[in-house]
Design an enzyme around this catalytic site. Structure first.
Site, PDB file in Angstrom:
ATOM      1  N   ASP A  13       2.014  10.840   1.942  1.00 50.07           N
ATOM      2  CA  ASP A  13       2.473  12.283   1.983  1.00 50.07           C
ATOM      3  C   ASP A  13       3.995  12.277   2.388  1.00 50.07           C
ATOM      4  O   ASP A  13       4.326  12.850   3.195  1.00 50.07           O
ATOM      5  CB  ASP A  13       1.952  13.118   2.783  1.00 50.07           C
ATOM      6  N   GLU A  14       4.718  10.931   2.543  1.00 46.42           N
ATOM      7  CA  GLU A  14       5.832  10.553   2.896  1.00 46.42           C
ATOM      8  C   GLU A  14       7.174  11.182   2.073  1.00 46.42           C
ATOM      9  O   GLU A  14       8.639  11.678   3.089  1.00 46.42           O
ATOM     10  CB  GLU A  14       6.431   9.246   3.065  1.00 46.42           C
ATOM     11  N   ASN A  38      -6.924  10.878  -6.548  1.00 41.17           N
ATOM     12  CA  ASN A  38      -6.393  11.272  -4.836  1.00 41.17           C
ATOM     13  C   ASN A  38      -4.642  11.376  -4.241  1.00 41.17           C
ATOM     14  O   ASN A  38      -4.695  12.123  -3.493  1.00 41.17           O
ATOM     15  CB  ASN A  38      -7.243   9.803  -4.259  1.00 41.17           C
ATOM     16  N   HIS A  41       1.706  14.344  -4.940  1.00 37.78           N
ATOM     17  CA  HIS A  41       2.973  14.118  -4.479  1.00 37.78           C
ATOM     18  C   HIS A  41       3.957  14.874  -4.631  1.00 37.78           C
ATOM     19  O   HIS A  41       4.074  15.809  -6.037  1.00 37.78           O
ATOM     20  CB  HIS A  41       3.980  13.134  -6.050  1.00 37.78           C
TER      21      HIS A  41
HETATM   22  P1  IMP Z   1      -9.530   8.139  -1.012  1.00 42.58           P
HETATM   23  O1  IMP Z   1      -8.645   6.867  -1.551  1.00 42.58           O
HETATM   24  O2  IMP Z   1      -9.724   9.282  -1.690  1.00 42.58           O
HETATM   25  O3  IMP Z   1     -10.859   7.164  -1.168  1.00 42.58           O
HETATM   26  O4  IMP Z   1      -9.221   8.460   0.529  1.00 42.58           O
HETATM   27  C1  IMP Z   1      -9.448   7.262   1.011  1.00 42.58           C
HETATM   28  C2  IMP Z   1      -8.463   7.802   2.439  1.00 42.58           C
HETATM   29  O5  IMP Z   1      -7.433   8.226   1.994  1.00 42.58           O
HETATM   30  C3  IMP Z   1      -8.643   8.960   3.365  1.00 42.58           C
HETATM   31  O6  IMP Z   1      -8.554   8.613   4.828  1.00 42.58           O
HETATM   32  C4  IMP Z   1      -8.165  10.027   2.402  1.00 42.58           C
HETATM   33  O7  IMP Z   1      -7.356  11.108   3.217  1.00 42.58           O
HETATM   34  C5  IMP Z   1      -6.380   9.118   1.922  1.00 42.58           C
HETATM   35  N1  IMP Z   1      -6.257   9.462   0.927  1.00 42.58           N
HETATM   36  C6  IMP Z   1      -6.326   9.263  -0.318  1.00 42.58           C
HETATM   37  N2  IMP Z   1      -5.021   9.620  -1.284  1.00 42.58           N
HETATM   38  C7  IMP Z   1      -4.012  10.453  -0.175  1.00 42.58           C
HETATM   39  C8  IMP Z   1      -2.859  11.158  -0.733  1.00 42.58           C
HETATM   40  O8  IMP Z   1      -2.081  11.627  -1.178  1.00 42.58           O
HETATM   41  N3  IMP Z   1      -2.181  11.518   0.870  1.00 42.58           N
HETATM   42  C9  IMP Z   1      -2.980  11.192   1.720  1.00 42.58           C
HETATM   43  N4  IMP Z   1      -3.328  10.481   1.941  1.00 42.58           N
HETATM   44  C10 IMP Z   1      -4.642  10.601   1.478  1.00 42.58           C
END
Ligand code: IMP
Length: 428
Positions: A13-14, A38, A41
Protein backbone atom coordinates in the site's frame (compact mmCIF):
# COMPACT_ATOMS: atom_id res chain seq x y z
CA UNK A 1 14.94 2.42 -22.59
CA UNK A 2 15.53 0.17 -19.63
CA UNK A 3 13.18 -2.19 -17.89
CA UNK A 4 11.99 -0.45 -14.73
CA UNK A 5 10.76 -2.44 -11.75
CA UNK A 6 8.46 -0.76 -9.26
CA UNK A 7 8.42 -2.57 -5.92
CA UNK A 8 7.08 -1.85 -2.45
CA UNK A 9 9.62 -1.04 0.27
CA UNK A 10 7.41 -1.58 3.31
CA UNK A 11 4.23 -3.53 4.13
CA UNK A 12 2.44 -2.81 0.85
CA UNK A 13 0.00 0.00 0.00
CA UNK A 14 2.87 2.39 -0.65
CA UNK A 15 1.28 3.84 -3.78
CA UNK A 16 2.86 1.65 -6.46
CA UNK A 17 -0.25 1.88 -8.68
CA UNK A 18 -0.07 5.67 -8.64
CA UNK A 19 3.54 5.60 -9.79
CA UNK A 20 3.01 2.85 -12.39
CA UNK A 21 0.09 4.82 -13.86
CA UNK A 22 2.45 7.81 -14.12
CA UNK A 23 5.39 5.85 -15.56
CA UNK A 24 3.29 3.99 -18.08
CA UNK A 25 2.55 7.17 -20.01
CA UNK A 26 5.41 6.13 -22.23
CA UNK A 27 5.64 2.41 -21.52
CA UNK A 28 5.08 -0.17 -24.23
CA UNK A 29 4.37 -2.95 -21.75
CA UNK A 30 3.42 -3.05 -18.07
CA UNK A 31 3.56 -6.43 -16.31
CA UNK A 32 2.01 -7.40 -12.97
CA UNK A 33 4.59 -9.86 -11.71
CA UNK A 34 3.19 -11.57 -8.60
CA UNK A 35 0.26 -11.78 -6.21
CA UNK A 36 -3.38 -11.86 -7.09
CA UNK A 37 -6.55 -9.95 -6.34
CA UNK A 38 -5.35 -9.43 -2.77
CA UNK A 39 -3.75 -6.30 -4.24
CA UNK A 40 -5.55 -2.99 -4.12
CA UNK A 41 -3.66 -0.42 -6.12
CA UNK A 42 -5.44 2.92 -6.04
CA UNK A 43 -5.19 4.99 -9.21
CA UNK A 44 -6.72 8.44 -9.60
CA UNK A 45 -6.74 9.95 -13.09
CA UNK A 46 -9.00 11.63 -15.63
CA UNK A 47 -11.14 8.47 -15.91
CA UNK A 48 -11.93 8.45 -12.18
CA UNK A 49 -10.71 6.68 -9.04
CA UNK A 50 -9.97 2.98 -9.42
CA UNK A 51 -9.01 0.22 -7.04
CA UNK A 52 -6.95 -2.06 -9.24
CA UNK A 53 -6.76 -5.64 -8.04
CA UNK A 54 -5.31 -7.65 -10.92
CA UNK A 55 -5.18 -5.43 -13.97
CA UNK A 56 -1.83 -3.62 -14.27
CA UNK A 57 -2.06 0.10 -13.55
CA UNK A 58 -0.83 0.82 -17.11
CA UNK A 59 -4.27 0.04 -18.58
CA UNK A 60 -5.15 3.74 -18.73
CA UNK A 61 -2.59 4.42 -21.42
CA UNK A 62 -4.15 3.46 -24.77
CA UNK A 63 -0.74 2.52 -26.21
CA UNK A 64 0.41 0.26 -23.37
CA UNK A 65 0.04 -3.51 -23.47
CA UNK A 66 -0.75 -4.85 -20.01
CA UNK A 67 0.32 -8.34 -19.01
CA UNK A 68 -0.71 -10.36 -16.00
CA UNK A 69 2.51 -12.29 -15.57
CA UNK A 70 3.35 -15.94 -14.94
CA UNK A 71 4.16 -15.23 -11.30
CA UNK A 72 0.60 -14.23 -10.46
CA UNK A 73 -2.44 -16.19 -9.31
CA UNK A 74 -5.61 -15.12 -11.10
CA UNK A 75 -9.20 -15.38 -10.00
CA UNK A 76 -11.02 -15.11 -13.36
CA UNK A 77 -14.29 -14.06 -11.72
CA UNK A 78 -12.81 -11.02 -10.01
CA UNK A 79 -10.71 -10.26 -13.09
CA UNK A 80 -13.82 -10.23 -15.29
CA UNK A 81 -15.58 -8.01 -12.80
CA UNK A 82 -12.65 -5.59 -12.73
CA UNK A 83 -12.54 -5.49 -16.53
CA UNK A 84 -16.29 -4.80 -16.59
CA UNK A 85 -15.87 -1.87 -14.21
CA UNK A 86 -13.02 -0.40 -16.24
CA UNK A 87 -15.00 -0.74 -19.47
CA UNK A 88 -18.04 0.90 -17.84
CA UNK A 89 -15.77 3.87 -17.04
CA UNK A 90 -14.76 4.11 -20.71
CA UNK A 91 -11.35 2.46 -20.38
CA UNK A 92 -10.37 0.23 -23.32
CA UNK A 93 -9.24 -3.11 -21.90
CA UNK A 94 -8.46 -4.76 -25.25
CA UNK A 95 -4.72 -4.69 -24.51
CA UNK A 96 -4.96 -6.75 -21.35
CA UNK A 97 -3.33 -10.15 -21.79
CA UNK A 98 -2.73 -12.97 -19.33
CA UNK A 99 0.25 -15.34 -19.21
CA UNK A 100 -0.64 -18.93 -20.00
CA UNK A 101 1.58 -19.88 -17.02
CA UNK A 102 -0.35 -17.84 -14.43
CA UNK A 103 -2.23 -20.01 -11.94
CA UNK A 104 -5.98 -20.02 -11.41
CA UNK A 105 -7.64 -19.15 -8.12
CA UNK A 106 -10.85 -21.16 -7.67
CA UNK A 107 -13.67 -20.46 -5.19
CA UNK A 108 -12.40 -23.42 -3.14
CA UNK A 109 -9.08 -21.60 -2.64
CA UNK A 110 -10.94 -18.71 -1.09
CA UNK A 111 -12.97 -21.07 1.06
CA UNK A 112 -9.78 -22.78 2.27
CA UNK A 113 -8.20 -19.41 3.06
CA UNK A 114 -11.23 -18.55 5.15
CA UNK A 115 -11.37 -21.89 6.97
CA UNK A 116 -7.63 -21.93 7.59
CA UNK A 117 -7.74 -18.38 8.98
CA UNK A 118 -10.63 -19.37 11.22
CA UNK A 119 -8.67 -22.42 12.38
CA UNK A 120 -5.84 -20.14 13.56
CA UNK A 121 -8.16 -18.88 16.31
CA UNK A 122 -6.81 -15.85 18.10
CA UNK A 123 -3.52 -15.95 16.14
CA UNK A 124 -4.72 -15.34 12.57
CA UNK A 125 -2.36 -14.15 9.83
CA UNK A 126 -4.82 -11.48 8.79
CA UNK A 127 -4.96 -12.61 5.14
CA UNK A 128 -7.25 -10.91 2.67
CA UNK A 129 -9.13 -14.27 2.37
CA UNK A 130 -8.79 -14.11 -1.40
CA UNK A 131 -7.38 -17.63 -1.60
CA UNK A 132 -3.86 -16.42 -2.35
CA UNK A 133 -2.03 -18.73 0.10
CA UNK A 134 -3.96 -21.86 -0.93
CA UNK A 135 -3.49 -21.11 -4.65
CA UNK A 136 0.28 -20.67 -4.26
CA UNK A 137 0.40 -23.83 -2.09
CA UNK A 138 -1.25 -25.79 -4.88
CA UNK A 139 1.20 -24.29 -7.35
CA UNK A 140 4.16 -25.43 -5.22
CA UNK A 141 2.55 -28.85 -4.69
CA UNK A 142 2.22 -29.10 -8.49
CA UNK A 143 -1.53 -29.59 -8.43
CA UNK A 144 -2.32 -26.07 -9.60
CA UNK A 145 -4.32 -25.39 -12.75
CA UNK A 146 -2.96 -22.73 -15.07
CA UNK A 147 -4.51 -20.22 -17.41
CA UNK A 148 -3.05 -22.02 -20.43
CA UNK A 149 -4.70 -25.29 -19.34
CA UNK A 150 -8.04 -23.71 -20.19
CA UNK A 151 -7.06 -23.85 -23.87
CA UNK A 152 -6.52 -27.64 -23.96
CA UNK A 153 -9.68 -29.60 -23.09
CA UNK A 154 -8.26 -33.10 -22.47
CA UNK A 155 -5.23 -31.81 -20.67
CA UNK A 156 -7.46 -29.56 -18.53
CA UNK A 157 -9.70 -32.46 -17.52
CA UNK A 158 -6.70 -34.48 -16.44
CA UNK A 159 -5.30 -31.59 -14.42
CA UNK A 160 -8.67 -30.97 -12.80
CA UNK A 161 -9.03 -34.61 -11.87
CA UNK A 162 -5.68 -34.59 -10.07
CA UNK A 163 -6.40 -31.26 -8.42
CA UNK A 164 -9.81 -32.49 -7.32
CA UNK A 165 -8.44 -35.56 -5.53
CA UNK A 166 -6.05 -33.41 -3.50
CA UNK A 167 -8.65 -30.73 -2.92
CA UNK A 168 -11.18 -33.25 -1.60
CA UNK A 169 -8.72 -34.48 1.03
CA UNK A 170 -7.85 -30.94 2.10
CA UNK A 171 -11.39 -29.64 2.34
CA UNK A 172 -12.61 -32.73 4.20
CA UNK A 173 -9.81 -32.25 6.72
CA UNK A 174 -11.25 -28.78 7.30
CA UNK A 175 -14.74 -30.25 7.76
CA UNK A 176 -16.12 -29.28 4.36
CA UNK A 177 -17.37 -31.33 1.40
CA UNK A 178 -15.53 -30.57 -1.87
CA UNK A 179 -17.41 -29.25 -4.90
CA UNK A 180 -18.10 -31.99 -7.49
CA UNK A 181 -15.49 -32.34 -10.24
CA UNK A 182 -18.15 -31.49 -12.86
CA UNK A 183 -18.62 -28.11 -11.21
CA UNK A 184 -14.92 -27.31 -11.62
CA UNK A 185 -15.04 -28.44 -15.25
CA UNK A 186 -18.08 -26.29 -16.00
CA UNK A 187 -16.51 -23.27 -14.32
CA UNK A 188 -13.39 -23.68 -16.43
CA UNK A 189 -15.48 -23.93 -19.63
CA UNK A 190 -17.11 -20.60 -18.77
CA UNK A 191 -13.77 -18.99 -18.02
CA UNK A 192 -12.33 -20.32 -21.28
CA UNK A 193 -15.15 -18.75 -23.32
CA UNK A 194 -14.68 -15.35 -21.70
CA UNK A 195 -10.90 -15.21 -21.50
CA UNK A 196 -9.46 -17.38 -24.28
CA UNK A 197 -8.47 -14.47 -26.51
CA UNK A 198 -6.45 -12.90 -23.73
CA UNK A 199 -4.37 -15.96 -22.79
CA UNK A 200 -0.93 -15.80 -24.41
CA UNK A 201 2.66 -16.88 -24.11
CA UNK A 202 4.15 -13.59 -22.90
CA UNK A 203 7.77 -14.42 -23.74
CA UNK A 204 7.77 -13.38 -27.42
CA UNK A 205 6.09 -10.07 -26.54
CA UNK A 206 8.58 -9.18 -23.84
CA UNK A 207 11.54 -10.45 -25.80
CA UNK A 208 10.65 -8.27 -28.77
CA UNK A 209 10.02 -5.19 -26.64
CA UNK A 210 13.24 -5.57 -24.65
CA UNK A 211 15.31 -6.20 -27.79
CA UNK A 212 13.83 -3.03 -29.28
CA UNK A 213 14.75 -1.17 -26.10
CA UNK A 214 11.13 -0.19 -25.55
CA UNK A 215 10.10 0.84 -22.07
CA UNK A 216 8.80 -2.03 -19.96
CA UNK A 217 7.52 -1.48 -16.43
CA UNK A 218 7.26 -4.34 -13.93
CA UNK A 219 4.61 -3.77 -11.28
CA UNK A 220 5.12 -5.52 -7.97
CA UNK A 221 2.53 -6.13 -5.31
CA UNK A 222 2.88 -5.63 -1.55
CA UNK A 223 6.26 -4.76 -0.05
CA UNK A 224 9.47 -6.26 1.32
CA UNK A 225 8.06 -6.72 4.84
CA UNK A 226 5.43 -9.09 3.42
CA UNK A 227 7.90 -11.05 1.26
CA UNK A 228 7.56 -14.81 1.70
CA UNK A 229 11.26 -15.26 2.60
CA UNK A 230 12.45 -11.91 3.92
CA UNK A 231 9.29 -10.43 5.39
CA UNK A 232 7.76 -10.92 8.83
CA UNK A 233 7.07 -14.64 8.36
CA UNK A 234 4.46 -16.06 8.90
CA UNK A 235 2.60 -12.73 8.56
CA UNK A 236 3.54 -12.52 4.92
CA UNK A 237 1.95 -13.19 1.58
CA UNK A 238 2.63 -16.42 -0.31
CA UNK A 239 4.81 -14.97 -3.06
CA UNK A 240 8.05 -13.00 -3.19
CA UNK A 241 7.59 -9.26 -3.36
CA UNK A 242 11.28 -8.52 -4.01
CA UNK A 243 12.68 -7.50 -7.37
CA UNK A 244 14.52 -10.83 -7.72
CA UNK A 245 11.17 -12.45 -8.22
CA UNK A 246 9.97 -9.75 -10.63
CA UNK A 247 12.27 -11.20 -13.31
CA UNK A 248 10.83 -14.66 -12.73
CA UNK A 249 7.24 -13.46 -12.53
CA UNK A 250 7.53 -11.52 -15.78
CA UNK A 251 9.75 -14.04 -17.59
CA UNK A 252 12.79 -11.88 -18.36
CA UNK A 253 16.49 -12.18 -17.51
CA UNK A 254 17.35 -10.38 -14.25
CA UNK A 255 19.99 -8.20 -15.86
CA UNK A 256 17.37 -6.70 -18.18
CA UNK A 257 16.11 -4.78 -15.15
CA UNK A 258 18.12 -1.58 -15.08
CA UNK A 259 16.11 0.49 -12.67
CA UNK A 260 14.56 -0.60 -9.42
CA UNK A 261 12.28 2.00 -7.90
CA UNK A 262 11.46 1.40 -4.27
CA UNK A 263 8.16 2.95 -3.37
CA UNK A 264 8.05 4.08 0.24
CA UNK A 265 5.23 5.84 1.98
CA UNK A 266 6.32 8.85 4.06
CA UNK A 267 5.09 7.01 7.19
CA UNK A 268 4.41 3.36 8.02
CA UNK A 269 1.15 1.51 7.44
CA UNK A 270 0.19 -2.16 7.53
CA UNK A 271 -3.03 -4.02 7.09
CA UNK A 272 -3.15 -7.46 8.64
CA UNK A 273 -1.24 -8.97 11.53
CA UNK A 274 2.42 -9.09 12.53
CA UNK A 275 4.90 -6.75 14.19
CA UNK A 276 4.89 -3.07 13.24
CA UNK A 277 7.58 -1.65 15.51
CA UNK A 278 6.72 2.03 14.98
CA UNK A 279 2.95 1.60 15.35
CA UNK A 280 1.10 4.49 17.00
CA UNK A 281 -2.44 4.62 18.35
CA UNK A 282 -5.02 7.24 19.24
CA UNK A 283 -5.07 10.71 17.78
CA UNK A 284 -1.83 10.48 15.82
CA UNK A 285 -2.85 7.18 14.22
CA UNK A 286 -6.19 8.65 13.24
CA UNK A 287 -4.48 11.71 11.81
CA UNK A 288 -2.14 9.60 9.66
CA UNK A 289 -5.00 7.31 8.62
CA UNK A 290 -7.23 10.17 7.46
CA UNK A 291 -4.60 12.62 6.21
CA UNK A 292 -4.86 14.07 2.70
CA UNK A 293 -7.86 13.61 0.36
CA UNK A 294 -10.35 10.83 1.31
CA UNK A 295 -9.51 8.61 -1.70
CA UNK A 296 -6.09 8.10 -0.14
CA UNK A 297 -7.26 7.39 3.42
CA UNK A 298 -5.71 4.36 5.00
CA UNK A 299 -8.33 1.66 4.68
CA UNK A 300 -7.50 -1.57 2.85
CA UNK A 301 -8.45 -1.14 -0.83
CA UNK A 302 -9.42 -4.83 -1.02
CA UNK A 303 -10.88 -5.52 2.41
CA UNK A 304 -11.81 -2.07 3.74
CA UNK A 305 -9.95 -2.83 6.99
CA UNK A 306 -8.45 0.25 8.71
CA UNK A 307 -4.69 0.18 8.22
CA UNK A 308 -2.42 0.26 11.24
CA UNK A 309 -0.26 3.41 11.11
CA UNK A 310 3.11 4.35 12.53
CA UNK A 311 6.12 6.63 12.36
CA UNK A 312 8.37 6.10 9.34
CA UNK A 313 10.61 3.07 9.68
CA UNK A 314 14.10 3.64 8.33
CA UNK A 315 15.23 0.17 9.40
CA UNK A 316 12.57 -1.50 7.27
CA UNK A 317 13.52 0.85 4.43
CA UNK A 318 17.20 -0.15 4.65
CA UNK A 319 16.21 -3.81 4.68
CA UNK A 320 14.16 -3.36 1.50
CA UNK A 321 16.91 -1.28 -0.11
CA UNK A 322 19.50 -3.98 0.47
CA UNK A 323 17.31 -6.81 -0.73
CA UNK A 324 16.14 -4.96 -3.83
CA UNK A 325 19.15 -2.81 -4.71
CA UNK A 326 17.03 0.28 -5.24
CA UNK A 327 18.37 2.62 -7.87
CA UNK A 328 15.88 5.29 -6.78
CA UNK A 329 13.12 5.95 -4.29
CA UNK A 330 9.61 7.21 -4.81
CA UNK A 331 8.29 8.71 -1.59
CA UNK A 332 4.51 8.91 -1.46
CA UNK A 333 1.97 10.76 0.68
CA UNK A 334 4.43 13.35 1.92
CA UNK A 335 1.50 15.78 2.30
CA UNK A 336 0.06 13.67 5.14
CA UNK A 337 2.97 14.73 7.36
CA UNK A 338 2.22 18.45 6.81
CA UNK A 339 1.69 20.29 10.07
CA UNK A 340 3.47 17.83 12.36
CA UNK A 341 5.88 19.59 14.67
CA UNK A 342 8.43 16.85 14.44
CA UNK A 343 8.92 13.62 12.52
CA UNK A 344 10.16 10.59 14.40
CA UNK A 345 12.17 8.42 12.10
CA UNK A 346 13.02 4.95 13.37
CA UNK A 347 16.72 4.21 12.84
CA UNK A 348 17.15 1.22 15.16
CA UNK A 349 15.28 -1.63 16.82
CA UNK A 350 16.09 -2.07 20.52
CA UNK A 351 15.87 -5.63 21.81
CA UNK A 352 15.05 -6.46 25.47
CA UNK A 353 18.78 -7.21 25.97
CA UNK A 354 19.54 -3.57 25.18
CA UNK A 355 21.16 -4.38 21.85
CA UNK A 356 20.18 -2.01 19.05
CA UNK A 357 19.85 -3.47 15.57
CA UNK A 358 19.97 -1.48 12.36
CA UNK A 359 18.68 -4.36 10.26
CA UNK A 360 15.40 -6.30 10.35
CA UNK A 361 15.85 -9.47 12.42
CA UNK A 362 13.76 -12.65 12.35
CA UNK A 363 10.16 -12.28 13.55
CA UNK A 364 10.55 -13.59 17.15
CA UNK A 365 13.12 -10.82 17.79
CA UNK A 366 11.09 -8.26 15.92
CA UNK A 367 8.05 -8.94 18.10
CA UNK A 368 10.01 -7.78 21.14
CA UNK A 369 11.74 -4.83 19.52
CA UNK A 370 11.04 -1.19 20.40
CA UNK A 371 11.91 1.72 18.12
CA UNK A 372 14.93 3.99 18.45
CA UNK A 373 13.92 7.31 16.98
CA UNK A 374 15.79 10.14 15.40
CA UNK A 375 13.79 13.39 15.64
CA UNK A 376 13.62 15.64 12.63
CA UNK A 377 11.87 19.00 12.44
CA UNK A 378 8.45 18.96 10.78
CA UNK A 379 7.04 21.60 8.43
CA UNK A 380 3.89 23.64 8.30
CA UNK A 381 2.81 22.85 4.73
CA UNK A 382 0.67 22.52 2.78
CA UNK A 383 2.76 20.63 0.26
CA UNK A 384 -0.11 19.40 -1.96
CA UNK A 385 0.49 22.22 -4.45
CA UNK A 386 4.25 21.68 -4.73
CA UNK A 387 5.27 20.70 -8.27
CA UNK A 388 9.05 20.99 -8.02
CA UNK A 389 11.65 19.96 -5.45
CA UNK A 390 12.30 23.65 -4.75
CA UNK A 391 8.62 24.16 -3.85
CA UNK A 392 8.91 21.79 -0.88
CA UNK A 393 9.64 23.25 2.58
CA UNK A 394 13.24 22.91 3.59
CA UNK A 395 12.42 20.56 6.50
CA UNK A 396 10.53 18.27 4.10
CA UNK A 397 13.54 18.15 1.79
CA UNK A 398 15.78 17.36 4.75
CA UNK A 399 13.50 14.50 5.72
CA UNK A 400 13.51 13.12 2.16
CA UNK A 401 17.28 13.40 1.99
CA UNK A 402 17.57 11.44 5.21
CA UNK A 403 15.42 8.66 3.70
CA UNK A 404 17.68 8.65 0.65
CA UNK A 405 20.73 8.36 2.89
CA UNK A 406 19.26 5.39 4.76
CA UNK A 407 18.30 3.64 1.52
CA UNK A 408 21.53 4.62 -0.24
CA UNK A 409 19.43 5.62 -3.23
CA UNK A 410 18.32 9.05 -4.41
CA UNK A 411 14.73 10.24 -4.17
CA UNK A 412 13.52 10.44 -7.78
CA UNK A 413 9.77 10.93 -7.23
CA UNK A 414 7.77 12.54 -4.45
CA UNK A 415 4.01 12.41 -4.39
CA UNK A 416 2.03 15.03 -2.53
CA UNK A 417 -1.49 13.85 -3.36
CA UNK A 418 -3.36 11.24 -5.38
CA UNK A 419 -3.49 13.17 -8.69
CA UNK A 420 -1.20 12.36 -11.62
CA UNK A 421 0.04 15.97 -11.55
CA UNK A 422 0.94 15.63 -7.87
CA UNK A 423 4.03 13.59 -8.58
CA UNK A 424 7.20 15.67 -8.38
CA UNK A 425 10.10 14.43 -10.49
CA UNK A 426 13.35 15.21 -8.75
CA UNK A 427 16.31 15.99 -10.95
CA UNK A 428 19.74 14.39 -10.48
P1 IMP B 1 -2.70 -12.70 1.71
O1 IMP B 1 -1.76 -12.16 0.68
O2 IMP B 1 -4.14 -12.41 1.43
O3 IMP B 1 -2.45 -14.16 2.01
O4 IMP B 1 -2.37 -11.94 3.09
C1 IMP B 1 -1.11 -12.03 3.72
C2 IMP B 1 -0.74 -10.70 4.37
O5 IMP B 1 -0.51 -9.71 3.38
C3 IMP B 1 -1.82 -10.13 5.28
O6 IMP B 1 -1.20 -9.44 6.34
C4 IMP B 1 -2.55 -9.15 4.39
O7 IMP B 1 -3.20 -8.13 5.11
C5 IMP B 1 -1.39 -8.61 3.58
N1 IMP B 1 -1.82 -8.13 2.26
C6 IMP B 1 -2.18 -8.88 1.21
N2 IMP B 1 -2.45 -8.08 0.13
C7 IMP B 1 -2.25 -6.82 0.53
C8 IMP B 1 -2.29 -5.54 -0.12
O8 IMP B 1 -2.59 -5.40 -1.31
N3 IMP B 1 -1.98 -4.47 0.64
C9 IMP B 1 -1.62 -4.59 1.94
N4 IMP B 1 -1.54 -5.73 2.59
C10 IMP B 1 -1.85 -6.84 1.90
Amino acid sequence: MPVIAVVGALWGDEGKGHLVDYLSRDAEIVVRVQGGDNAGHTVVNEHGTFRMHLVPSGIFNPRTTCLIGAGTVVNPDTLLQELGELEAAGVDTGRLLISDRAHLVFPHHRRRDELEERGRGDRPLGTTRRGIGPAYSDKAARIGVRMGDLLHRDWLHRRLQQAHAALAARLRALGEEPPPLEELIERCETWRERLKDRIVDTIPLLQAAIRRDARVVLEGQLGAMRDLDWGIYPYVTSSNTLVGYAAVGAGIPPQAIREVIGVVKAFATAVGEGPLVTEVHGELAERLRRGGPPEGWEFGATTGRPRRCGWPDGVALRHAAWLNGFTALAVTKLDVLDGLEEIRLCVGYRLPSGEVLTHVPDTPYLEQATPVYERLPGWAGPTADARRWEDLPEAARRYLQRLAQLAEAPVRYVSVGPGRDQIIEVGP
